[in-house]
Design a protein around this motif. Structure first.
Motif, PDB file in Angstrom:
ATOM      1  N   ASP A  70       0.841  -1.194   0.000  1.00 26.84           N
ATOM      2  CA  ASP A  70       0.000   0.000   0.000  1.00 26.84           C
ATOM      3  C   ASP A  70       0.878   1.247   0.000  1.00 26.84           C
ATOM      4  OD1 ASP A  70       0.987  -0.063   2.572  1.00 26.84           O
ATOM      5  OD2 ASP A  70      -0.951   0.147   3.567  1.00 26.84           O
ATOM      6  N   SER A  71       1.935   1.208  -0.795  1.00 27.51           N
ATOM      7  CA  SER A  71       2.870   2.325  -0.876  1.00 27.51           C
ATOM      8  C   SER A  71       2.156   3.597  -1.325  1.00 27.51           C
ATOM      9  CB  SER A  71       4.012   1.988  -1.832  1.00 27.51           C
ATOM     10  OG  SER A  71       3.488   1.552  -3.070  1.00 27.51           O
ATOM     11  N   LYS A  72       2.681   4.746  -0.863  1.00 25.30           N
ATOM     12  CA  LYS A  72       1.992   6.007  -1.133  1.00 25.30           C
ATOM     13  C   LYS A  72       2.913   7.212  -1.233  1.00 25.30           C
ATOM     14  CE  LYS A  72       0.851   5.861   3.783  1.00 25.30           C
ATOM     15  NZ  LYS A  72       1.215   4.447   3.912  1.00 25.30           N
ATOM     16  N   ARG A  73       4.195   7.028  -1.050  1.00 24.86           N
ATOM     17  CA  ARG A  73       5.142   8.144  -1.115  1.00 24.86           C
ATOM     18  C   ARG A  73       6.275   7.775  -2.059  1.00 24.86           C
ATOM     19  NH1 ARG A  73       6.361  12.689   2.972  1.00 24.86           N
ATOM     20  NH2 ARG A  73       8.007  13.777   1.861  1.00 24.86           N
ATOM     21  N   ALA A 171      12.048  -4.449   1.925  1.00 26.94           N
ATOM     22  CA  ALA A 171      11.071  -3.367   1.813  1.00 26.94           C
ATOM     23  C   ALA A 171      11.664  -2.132   2.469  1.00 26.94           C
ATOM     24  CB  ALA A 171       9.754  -3.734   2.485  1.00 26.94           C
ATOM     25  N   CYS A 172      11.396  -0.945   1.884  1.00 23.00           N
ATOM     26  CA  CYS A 172      11.946   0.270   2.467  1.00 23.00           C
ATOM     27  C   CYS A 172      11.180   1.493   2.000  1.00 23.00           C
ATOM     28  CB  CYS A 172      13.437   0.409   2.141  1.00 23.00           C
ATOM     29  SG  CYS A 172      13.843   0.523   0.387  1.00 23.00           S
ATOM     30  N   SER A 173      11.397   2.599   2.736  1.00 16.85           N
ATOM     31  CA  SER A 173      10.782   3.894   2.436  1.00 16.85           C
ATOM     32  C   SER A 173      11.866   4.967   2.506  1.00 16.85           C
ATOM     33  CB  SER A 173       9.661   4.207   3.424  1.00 16.85           C
ATOM     34  OG  SER A 173       8.549   3.370   3.213  1.00 16.85           O
ATOM     35  N   PRO A 174      12.488   5.300   1.385  1.00 16.84           N
ATOM     36  CA  PRO A 174      13.604   6.254   1.407  1.00 16.84           C
ATOM     37  C   PRO A 174      13.253   7.650   1.911  1.00 16.84           C
ATOM     38  CG  PRO A 174      13.681   4.944  -0.593  1.00 16.84           C
ATOM     39  CD  PRO A 174      12.365   4.634   0.073  1.00 16.84           C
ATOM     40  N   GLU A 175      12.022   8.090   1.708  1.00 10.52           N
ATOM     41  CA  GLU A 175      11.638   9.408   2.193  1.00 10.52           C
ATOM     42  C   GLU A 175      10.887   9.280   3.521  1.00 10.52           C
ATOM     43  OE1 GLU A 175       9.789  11.523  -1.072  1.00 10.52           O
ATOM     44  OE2 GLU A 175      11.767  11.916  -1.940  1.00 10.52           O
ATOM     45  N   GLN A 176      10.172  10.315   3.922  1.00 12.51           N
ATOM     46  CA  GLN A 176       9.472  10.314   5.207  1.00 12.51           C
ATOM     47  C   GLN A 176       8.130   9.614   5.063  1.00 12.51           C
ATOM     48  OE1 GLN A 176      10.880  11.293   8.176  1.00 12.51           O
ATOM     49  NE2 GLN A 176      12.630  11.252   6.790  1.00 12.51           N
ATOM     50  N   SER A 177       8.193   8.288   5.022  1.00  2.84           N
ATOM     51  CA  SER A 177       6.999   7.494   4.748  1.00  2.84           C
ATOM     52  C   SER A 177       7.051   6.190   5.510  1.00  2.84           C
ATOM     53  CB  SER A 177       6.912   7.228   3.234  1.00  2.84           C
ATOM     54  OG  SER A 177       5.782   6.431   2.930  1.00  2.84           O
ATOM     55  N   SER A 178       5.922   5.491   5.517  1.00  5.69           N
ATOM     56  CA  SER A 178       5.833   4.148   6.070  1.00  5.69           C
ATOM     57  C   SER A 178       4.652   3.450   5.407  1.00  5.69           C
ATOM     58  CB  SER A 178       5.624   4.201   7.582  1.00  5.69           C
ATOM     59  OG  SER A 178       5.497   2.892   8.119  1.00  5.69           O
ATOM     60  N   PHE A 179       4.815   2.176   5.074  1.00  2.00           N
ATOM     61  CA  PHE A 179       3.723   1.411   4.485  1.00  2.00           C
ATOM     62  C   PHE A 179       3.907  -0.059   4.838  1.00  2.00           C
ATOM     63  CE2 PHE A 179       7.024   0.777   1.375  1.00  2.00           C
ATOM     64  CZ  PHE A 179       6.761  -0.441   0.788  1.00  2.00           C
ATOM     65  N   GLU A 180       2.863  -0.855   4.589  1.00  2.00           N
ATOM     66  CA  GLU A 180       2.936  -2.284   4.864  1.00  2.00           C
ATOM     67  C   GLU A 180       3.203  -3.045   3.569  1.00  2.00           C
ATOM     68  OE1 GLU A 180       0.456  -4.825   7.791  1.00  2.00           O
ATOM     69  OE2 GLU A 180      -0.459  -5.145   5.827  1.00  2.00           O
ATOM     70  N   ALA A 181       4.263  -3.833   3.585  1.00  4.53           N
ATOM     71  CA  ALA A 181       4.612  -4.715   2.468  1.00  4.53           C
ATOM     72  C   ALA A 181       4.299  -6.145   2.874  1.00  4.53           C
ATOM     73  CB  ALA A 181       6.089  -4.581   2.120  1.00  4.53           C
ATOM     74  N   ARG A 182       3.639  -6.890   1.981  1.00  2.00           N
ATOM     75  CA  ARG A 182       3.255  -8.265   2.287  1.00  2.00           C
ATOM     76  C   ARG A 182       3.879  -9.210   1.255  1.00  2.00           C
ATOM     77  NH1 ARG A 182      -0.656  -4.737   2.655  1.00  2.00           N
ATOM     78  NH2 ARG A 182      -1.615  -5.222   0.634  1.00  2.00           N
ATOM     79  N   PHE A 183       4.453 -10.298   1.739  1.00  2.00           N
ATOM     80  CA  PHE A 183       5.118 -11.282   0.893  1.00  2.00           C
ATOM     81  C   PHE A 183       4.464 -12.641   1.110  1.00  2.00           C
ATOM     82  CE2 PHE A 183       8.097  -7.994   2.140  1.00  2.00           C
ATOM     83  CZ  PHE A 183       8.714  -7.638   0.946  1.00  2.00           C
ATOM     84  N   SER A 184       4.054 -13.292   0.022  1.00  2.00           N
ATOM     85  CA  SER A 184       3.384 -14.589   0.121  1.00  2.00           C
ATOM     86  C   SER A 184       3.776 -15.463  -1.064  1.00  2.00           C
ATOM     87  CB  SER A 184       1.864 -14.401   0.179  1.00  2.00           C
ATOM     88  OG  SER A 184       1.403 -13.717  -0.982  1.00  2.00           O
ATOM     89  N   ASP A 185       3.321 -16.711  -1.037  1.00  4.07           N
ATOM     90  CA  ASP A 185       3.585 -17.668  -2.127  1.00  4.07           C
ATOM     91  C   ASP A 185       5.072 -17.759  -2.439  1.00  4.07           C
ATOM     92  OD1 ASP A 185       0.828 -17.918  -2.246  1.00  4.07           O
ATOM     93  OD2 ASP A 185       0.615 -16.529  -3.927  1.00  4.07           O
ATOM     94  N   ILE A 186       5.896 -17.811  -1.398  1.00  5.55           N
ATOM     95  CA  ILE A 186       7.349 -17.882  -1.572  1.00  5.55           C
ATOM     96  C   ILE A 186       7.742 -19.328  -1.849  1.00  5.55           C
ATOM     97  CG2 ILE A 186       9.583 -17.419  -0.505  1.00  5.55           C
ATOM     98  CD1 ILE A 186       7.982 -15.528   1.441  1.00  5.55           C
ATOM     99  N   SER A 187       8.489 -19.535  -2.928  1.00  2.48           N
ATOM    100  CA  SER A 187       8.899 -20.904  -3.253  1.00  2.48           C
ATOM    101  C   SER A 187      10.242 -20.913  -3.974  1.00  2.48           C
ATOM    102  CB  SER A 187       7.843 -21.591  -4.128  1.00  2.48           C
ATOM    103  OG  SER A 187       7.752 -20.959  -5.389  1.00  2.48           O
ATOM    104  N   PHE A 188      10.965 -22.021  -3.819  1.00  2.00           N
ATOM    105  CA  PHE A 188      12.218 -22.276  -4.523  1.00  2.00           C
ATOM    106  C   PHE A 188      12.079 -23.574  -5.299  1.00  2.00           C
ATOM    107  CE2 PHE A 188      13.558 -19.447  -1.186  1.00  2.00           C
ATOM    108  CZ  PHE A 188      14.628 -18.730  -1.711  1.00  2.00           C
TER     109      PHE A 188
END
Length: 197
Positions: A70-73, A171-188
């Motif tokens: 849900d990134s926004k910045r 996951a990161c926010s280089p500027e003055q921001s914060s958001f939730e990152a979700r990771f699923s269906d991870i496979s090798f």
């Protein structure tokens, strides 16, 4: 043997203040001022993005993952990464730009200098599947909206990519921001990036 990505086989670099492991995967809440970049263009250097990694010496494999965000910045981002050290790594993600578009792209950093290759996509896109494949020190990054029909984003070489590597999610926010990152269906699994004929 292909690598695994489970709680007891992973480790943090720059552990985030807020994260959660659940039945549906991993959630990271980013903190302001977190980023990965080295020198190119304007001399800026930052190496404090949270990364959840696993180690493997398997020379041929593919990792896939779904990211939701849900990134926004500007520059908010989450995706996949191969991280050897602060001067040698590869990442792929969607970076938020504005309400009209985002940048789907990748950064390769060799010997302390980063590049950035991108293509613009609509800002409404809020998820993406990535497939990161290894053939020894060479890597192929692909993406797909449906998790099936992957298209190539980049082929790259890491000068520090031989032997054991560290691969995973960030996951990161280089500027003055914060958001939730979700990771699923991870496979090798077996390498889906076929040898050149």
């Amino acid at each position: 043997m292909y690598p695994h990505f489970e709680k007891d086989t992973t480790f943090w670099i720059n552990q985030p203040a807020a994260y959660e492991f659940g039945a549906d995967g991993l959630r990271i809440t980013t903190q302001p001022g977190t980023d990965l970049w080295q020198r190119t263009y304007y001399g800026f250097r930052n190496d404090n993005a949270p990364m959840l990694l696993t180690r493997t010496a398997e020379p041929y494999f593919s990792m896939t993952v779904r990211t939701d965000f849900d990134s926004k910045r500007r520059f908010d981002q989450c995706g996949v990464i191969v991280y050897q050290d602060s001067d040698n790594w590869l990442k792929a993600s969607i970076e938020y730009e504005n309400e009209q578009f985002q940048r789907l792209g990748s950064v390769v950093t060799n010997n302390g200098f980063s590049d950035w290759a991108t293509t613009d996509i609509p800002a409404a896109q809020r998820f993406m599947y990535y497939r990161l494949s290894r053939r020894e020190s060479d890597f192929c990054v692909e993406c797909a909206e449906d998790g099936v029909h992957f298209r190539q984003m980049r082929i790259a070489h890491l000068f520090a990519g031989a032997g054991e590597i560290q691969i995973g999610l960030y996951a990161c926010s280089p500027e003055q921001s914060s958001f939730e990152a979700r990771f699923s269906d991870i496979s090798f699994g077996s390498c889906q990036w076929q040898a050149h004929q």
